[in-house]
Write a protein that holds these residues in place. Structure first.
Motif, short mmCIF file in Angstrom:
data_model
loop_
_atom_site.label_atom_id
_atom_site.label_comp_id
_atom_site.label_asym_id
_atom_site.label_seq_id
_atom_site.Cartn_x
_atom_site.Cartn_y
_atom_site.Cartn_z
N VAL A 251 19.61 -6.37 -59.31
CA VAL A 251 20.47 -5.31 -58.82
C VAL A 251 20.56 -4.26 -59.92
O VAL A 251 20.63 -4.60 -61.10
N PHE A 252 20.55 -3.01 -59.52
CA PHE A 252 20.54 -1.91 -60.48
C PHE A 252 21.93 -1.31 -60.63
O PHE A 252 22.82 -1.56 -59.79
N PRO A 253 22.13 -0.54 -61.69
CA PRO A 253 23.46 0.04 -61.90
C PRO A 253 23.95 0.87 -60.73
O PRO A 253 25.16 1.01 -60.53
N SER A 254 23.06 1.38 -59.93
CA SER A 254 23.48 2.17 -58.76
C SER A 254 24.01 1.29 -57.65
O SER A 254 24.60 1.80 -56.69
N GLY A 255 23.81 -0.04 -57.74
CA GLY A 255 24.21 -0.95 -56.68
C GLY A 255 23.05 -1.38 -55.81
O GLY A 255 23.14 -2.37 -55.08
N ARG A 256 21.98 -0.64 -55.84
CA ARG A 256 20.81 -1.01 -55.04
C ARG A 256 20.20 -2.29 -55.61
O ARG A 256 20.24 -2.52 -56.81
N CYS A 257 19.57 -3.05 -54.72
CA CYS A 257 18.99 -4.31 -55.16
C CYS A 257 17.73 -4.61 -54.38
O CYS A 257 17.48 -3.99 -53.34
N PHE A 258 16.97 -5.55 -54.89
CA PHE A 258 15.78 -5.99 -54.16
C PHE A 258 15.56 -7.46 -54.42
O PHE A 258 16.01 -8.04 -55.42
N VAL A 259 14.84 -8.10 -53.48
CA VAL A 259 14.46 -9.50 -53.59
C VAL A 259 12.96 -9.58 -53.41
O VAL A 259 12.41 -8.98 -52.48
N LEU A 260 12.30 -10.32 -54.29
CA LEU A 260 10.86 -10.48 -54.22
C LEU A 260 10.55 -11.62 -53.26
O LEU A 260 10.68 -12.80 -53.59
N ASP A 261 10.14 -11.26 -52.02
CA ASP A 261 9.89 -12.27 -50.99
C ASP A 261 8.56 -12.98 -51.18
O ASP A 261 8.42 -14.15 -50.87
N ASP A 262 7.57 -12.28 -51.67
CA ASP A 262 6.24 -12.87 -51.84
C ASP A 262 5.66 -12.33 -53.13
O ASP A 262 5.21 -11.18 -53.20
N SER A 263 5.68 -13.17 -54.19
CA SER A 263 5.22 -12.71 -55.50
C SER A 263 3.71 -12.48 -55.52
O SER A 263 3.20 -11.66 -56.30
N GLU A 264 2.98 -13.18 -54.66
CA GLU A 264 1.52 -13.04 -54.69
C GLU A 264 1.09 -11.67 -54.15
O GLU A 264 0.19 -11.03 -54.71
N TYR A 265 1.73 -11.24 -53.07
CA TYR A 265 1.35 -9.95 -52.45
C TYR A 265 2.33 -8.83 -52.77
O TYR A 265 2.14 -7.70 -52.32
N GLY A 266 3.36 -9.13 -53.52
CA GLY A 266 4.29 -8.09 -53.92
C GLY A 266 5.21 -7.61 -52.82
O GLY A 266 5.71 -6.49 -52.88
N LEU A 267 5.44 -8.43 -51.81
CA LEU A 267 6.33 -8.04 -50.71
C LEU A 267 7.78 -8.24 -51.16
O LEU A 267 8.12 -9.23 -51.80
N SER A 268 8.63 -7.30 -50.82
CA SER A 268 10.03 -7.39 -51.25
C SER A 268 10.92 -6.77 -50.20
O SER A 268 10.47 -6.04 -49.32
N SER A 273 22.97 -2.64 -51.37
CA SER A 273 23.90 -3.47 -52.13
C SER A 273 23.56 -4.94 -51.88
O SER A 273 22.84 -5.28 -50.94
N VAL A 274 24.12 -5.80 -52.73
CA VAL A 274 23.90 -7.24 -52.56
C VAL A 274 24.51 -7.72 -51.26
O VAL A 274 23.92 -8.54 -50.54
N ALA A 275 25.68 -7.18 -50.92
CA ALA A 275 26.34 -7.58 -49.68
C ALA A 275 25.47 -7.24 -48.48
O ALA A 275 25.32 -8.05 -47.54
N GLU A 276 24.91 -6.05 -48.46
CA GLU A 276 24.03 -5.66 -47.36
C GLU A 276 22.78 -6.51 -47.35
O GLU A 276 22.24 -6.82 -46.28
N LEU A 277 22.31 -6.91 -48.52
CA LEU A 277 21.12 -7.76 -48.60
C LEU A 277 21.38 -9.09 -47.91
O LEU A 277 20.57 -9.58 -47.12
N LEU A 278 22.55 -9.71 -48.21
CA LEU A 278 22.90 -10.99 -47.62
C LEU A 278 23.14 -10.86 -46.12
O LEU A 278 22.79 -11.74 -45.33
N ARG A 279 23.77 -9.72 -45.72
CA ARG A 279 24.04 -9.52 -44.30
C ARG A 279 22.77 -9.20 -43.53
O ARG A 279 22.66 -9.48 -42.35
N GLY A 280 21.80 -8.66 -44.22
CA GLY A 280 20.62 -8.15 -43.53
C GLY A 280 19.62 -9.20 -43.09
O GLY A 280 18.77 -8.91 -42.27
#
Length: 301
Positions: A251-268, A273-280
């Motif tokens: 998560v970045f200072p702006s609140g935006r965040c990302f999750v690396l879904d597939d490290s081999e192909y770089g999909l994320s 926000s983290v809350a939106e990530l969990l809800r999404g």
């Protein structure tokens, strides 16, 4: 002076014809015209063409007295003043070609070049011959021969001189049709080139626009991933799903965040926000922060 180039540009051909015609007109001296047919209505034999000035007599014809003086009228019509006007016309066309582009030059009326070629081939000095003229003569003879042999079923080599002259005129008429057709084809080609150039310019503008849009989109994504609106560094976390599988994220200072879904192909997956990530899409998952002991859950979807 005799000139024998292998190639003449259209402008050079027009100027050469004008120069030859002007030389002949200059040699006429006081025979500057206009000319007229003497006693035209009485039709004397022979009919005489006189000059208004000195010398008086220009030429005479052998037309029969019972025949209208067509030959005499034609000779009188083509007096030196007409010749000077033709000279100026040829020079004017040559000057226009100097200032024109190659595409415009191709659209020049072919009859002007035909007239120039005929002047250059006529008796007189200076004489100018061209490879193109010799090729044209060969084509003319072949066309005349083909027309004659088709109509008369007789070899061209055995044709009467009158037939050679007459069928030569037929060949000239066919060549004029060809020249007119070539002029139209050049005009259409010029229009096609113009449309092609406009289409190319339009495609280049659209490509530039799409490239600029892609660059702006890339900048927005980069800004979202690097948190350019905040201060400090990104904070790492681990997203632990209900089945125990975990994904790395930050998560970045702006609140935006990302999750690396597939490290081999770089999909994320990226969220605001983290809350939106969990809800999404990660229902029942929990967040483990890298800077906190395991087991301290900061969030659960």
């Amino acid at each position: 002076m005799t000139t024998d180039p292998t190639e003449l540009t259209p402008a050079e051909r027009l100027r050469a014809a004008a120069a030859k015609l002007r030389t002949l007109l200059t040699e006429l001296g006081d025979c500057r015209g206009p000319w007229y047919v003497v006693n035209r209505e009485q039709r004397p034999y022979p009919q005489r063409i006189d000059n208004i000035g000195v010398p008086y007599v220009i030429a005479s014809t052998t037309t029969d007295p019972s025949t209208p003086p067509y030959l005499a009228d034609y000779i009188a019509l083509m007096h030196p003043r007409v010749g000077y006007a033709i000279t100026q016309l040829l020079e004017s066309l040559a000057a226009r070609l100097d200032d024109a582009t190659s595409d415009v030059a191709q659209l020049l009326d072919p009859h002007a070049l035909i007239a120039a070629r005929l002047i250059l081939k006529a008796p007189g000095t200076p004489d100018v011959t061209e490879a193109a003229d010799r090729a044209e003569d060969t084509l003319r003879d072949r066309m005349a021969a083909a027309i004659y042999e088709t109509n008369m079923c007789s070899p061209w080599a055995e044709a009467h001189p009158d037939d050679v002259l007459a069928y030569g005129w037929d060949a000239d008429a066919a060549l004029r049709v060809r020249d007119d057709e070539m002029t139209e084809l050049r005009r259409q080609a010029a229009l096609s080139d113009d449309v092609t150039a406009q289409t190319k310019a339009l495609l280049e503008r659209r490509t530039t626009t799409l490239r600029e849009r892609a660059e702006r989109a890339e900048a927005v994504i980069l800004k979202a991933l690097t948190g350019l609106t905040g201060d400090g560094f990104a904070r790492g976390f681990r997203l632990v799903q209900r089945d125990g599988a975990h994904l790395d994220g930050a998560v970045f200072p702006s609140g935006r965040c990302f999750v690396l879904d597939d490290s081999e192909y770089g999909l994320s997956t990226v969220a605001v926000s983290v809350a939106e990530l969990l809800r999404g899409g990660y229902h029942g998952a929990r967040i483990e922060w890298a800077d906190e002991p395991p087991g301290d859950e900061a969030g659960r979807g």
